[in-house]
Design a protein around this motif. Sequence first.
Motif, short mmCIF file in Angstrom:
data_model
loop_
_atom_site.label_atom_id
_atom_site.label_comp_id
_atom_site.label_asym_id
_atom_site.label_seq_id
_atom_site.Cartn_x
_atom_site.Cartn_y
_atom_site.Cartn_z
N ALA A 187 -23.49 26.21 -46.94
CA ALA A 187 -24.86 25.85 -47.32
C ALA A 187 -25.21 24.53 -46.65
CB ALA A 187 -24.99 25.76 -48.83
N LEU A 188 -26.20 24.55 -45.77
CA LEU A 188 -26.52 23.37 -44.96
C LEU A 188 -27.11 22.25 -45.81
CD1 LEU A 188 -26.73 21.95 -42.26
CD2 LEU A 188 -28.86 23.19 -41.82
N ASP B 19 -36.95 22.66 -43.88
CA ASP B 19 -37.83 23.83 -43.76
C ASP B 19 -37.12 24.84 -42.85
OD1 ASP B 19 -39.83 25.65 -43.74
OD2 ASP B 19 -41.20 24.51 -42.48
N PHE B 20 -36.17 25.57 -43.41
CA PHE B 20 -35.42 26.54 -42.63
C PHE B 20 -34.91 27.64 -43.56
CE2 PHE B 20 -32.41 23.40 -44.11
CZ PHE B 20 -31.32 24.16 -44.52
N SER B 21 -34.58 28.76 -42.99
CA SER B 21 -34.03 29.87 -43.76
C SER B 21 -32.51 29.79 -43.72
CB SER B 21 -34.48 31.21 -43.16
OG SER B 21 -33.94 31.40 -41.87
N LYS C 97 -25.02 25.67 -38.21
CA LYS C 97 -24.86 24.87 -39.42
C LYS C 97 -23.78 23.81 -39.25
CE LYS C 97 -26.26 28.47 -42.74
NZ LYS C 97 -25.78 29.32 -43.85
N LEU C 98 -22.63 24.22 -38.70
CA LEU C 98 -21.54 23.28 -38.50
C LEU C 98 -21.92 22.19 -37.49
CD1 LEU C 98 -18.47 25.70 -38.41
CD2 LEU C 98 -19.16 24.19 -40.25
N LEU D 180 -34.85 15.25 -40.72
CA LEU D 180 -35.75 16.40 -40.67
C LEU D 180 -35.01 17.58 -40.08
CD1 LEU D 180 -38.63 17.72 -40.69
CD2 LEU D 180 -38.89 16.84 -38.38
N ILE D 181 -35.00 18.71 -40.80
CA ILE D 181 -34.42 19.96 -40.30
C ILE D 181 -35.49 21.03 -40.42
CG2 ILE D 181 -32.61 21.68 -40.53
CD1 ILE D 181 -30.84 19.56 -41.78
N ARG D 182 -35.90 21.56 -39.28
CA ARG D 182 -36.98 22.55 -39.26
C ARG D 182 -36.56 23.79 -38.49
NH1 ARG D 182 -42.13 19.92 -39.82
NH2 ARG D 182 -42.03 19.01 -41.91
N GLU D 183 -37.09 24.91 -38.91
CA GLU D 183 -36.90 26.16 -38.19
C GLU D 183 -38.24 26.59 -37.59
OE1 GLU D 183 -35.49 30.82 -38.84
OE2 GLU D 183 -35.37 29.37 -40.49
N HIS D 184 -38.25 26.82 -36.28
CA HIS D 184 -39.43 27.30 -35.58
C HIS D 184 -39.17 28.73 -35.11
CE1 HIS D 184 -41.25 23.29 -35.59
NE2 HIS D 184 -40.05 22.82 -35.29
#
Length: 361
Positions: A234-235, A257-259, A267-268, A293-297
């Motif tokens: 789990a990140l 904001d990521f799945s 993740k690692l 900040l961690i975002r998924e585009h």
Amino acid sequence: MNKLWDKLLIGLCCCALTLTAGTSAANIAALLVAVIFSVISQARPNSPASYAATLLYGVFCLFSGEALMLSPLVLYDAFCTKFYPAMLLTAAGTAINITSLSENIFPLFAVMLVSLTLSQRTSLNAKLSKTLISTRDDSKELTMQLVEKNKAMQRNQDYEIYLATLKERNRIAREIHDNVGHMLTRSILQLGALSVINKDDTVGGALTDLSDTLNTAMTSIRSSVHDLHDDSIALKPAVEDCVRPLRDRFSVSCDYDFSERMSRDIKLCFIGIVKEALSNTAKHSNGDSIKILIREHPALYQLSIADNGSCPENITESGMGLSNMRERAASVNGNINFMSDSRGFRIFLSVPKQKLTKQEI
């Protein structure tokens, strides 16, 4: 709109009162002046122009009985705004011209009373309307806040369920790896030793088939354990664990904001870079704020780590920390950049979404 109807009613009463005194030029002129001043007060309520018009008409009432007959129309706005100077001037005009208004004094008082009553009613309605609108807005705002809180509670519950699921998957993967996997490995080794010492050709084929079956089962278990272990990382909790020791010294804000479909390797990579970056920040930064900040585009994942400590604009990558971060980024085909100036130090990583080769457990 209520004020217009009130003024229309008061205007009709004033006209009727004026007509009883005749249709002289003075009466008509007073009617026109009263209508003009009333229109000014209606067009610019609670403005200097409105107060000036009401006050000026009160002055006219000191010298003109005809103007006094139409004073309720102009006094309506003074009653609404509680503009006492205009009321006092009108009262003084009434006292001065009382002898000339002997026949119409009581009708005039009656119309003034109507004007006062209507103004109070309209003012009360306006206050009640404002209160109603304010209450309605507050109710909508509270409803929206409750909806947001309910959504947040649902997200937290879903996240807790997700974490519990991850822990259970991790436990199952560990049990399979430590127990079933080891027993299968031992069985394969024993079967291999038995095949070496076996001299019976009729049994050799069966041993070979059994060895192939056990190897296939071992491969299947490895694949299943690997898939379970991928999901068990789990990140977000991992990043929070990295941040927790620094919260006494830094103001840390994290934006996620990521799945959770992100692959294990990415993740690692993110966890390793966050650990390295926070370690460097704790050692070298003189700032007091860290932003993660961690975002998924649609096509990539993005990681940004920034602090507000002062540092030189030219960065020398002679240390192991930055080199390790570059190696981690390269392992997932990512692109990492380091930026520094008087406002602080920033790490920006972007990793394209692609199918990565899964490592063996």
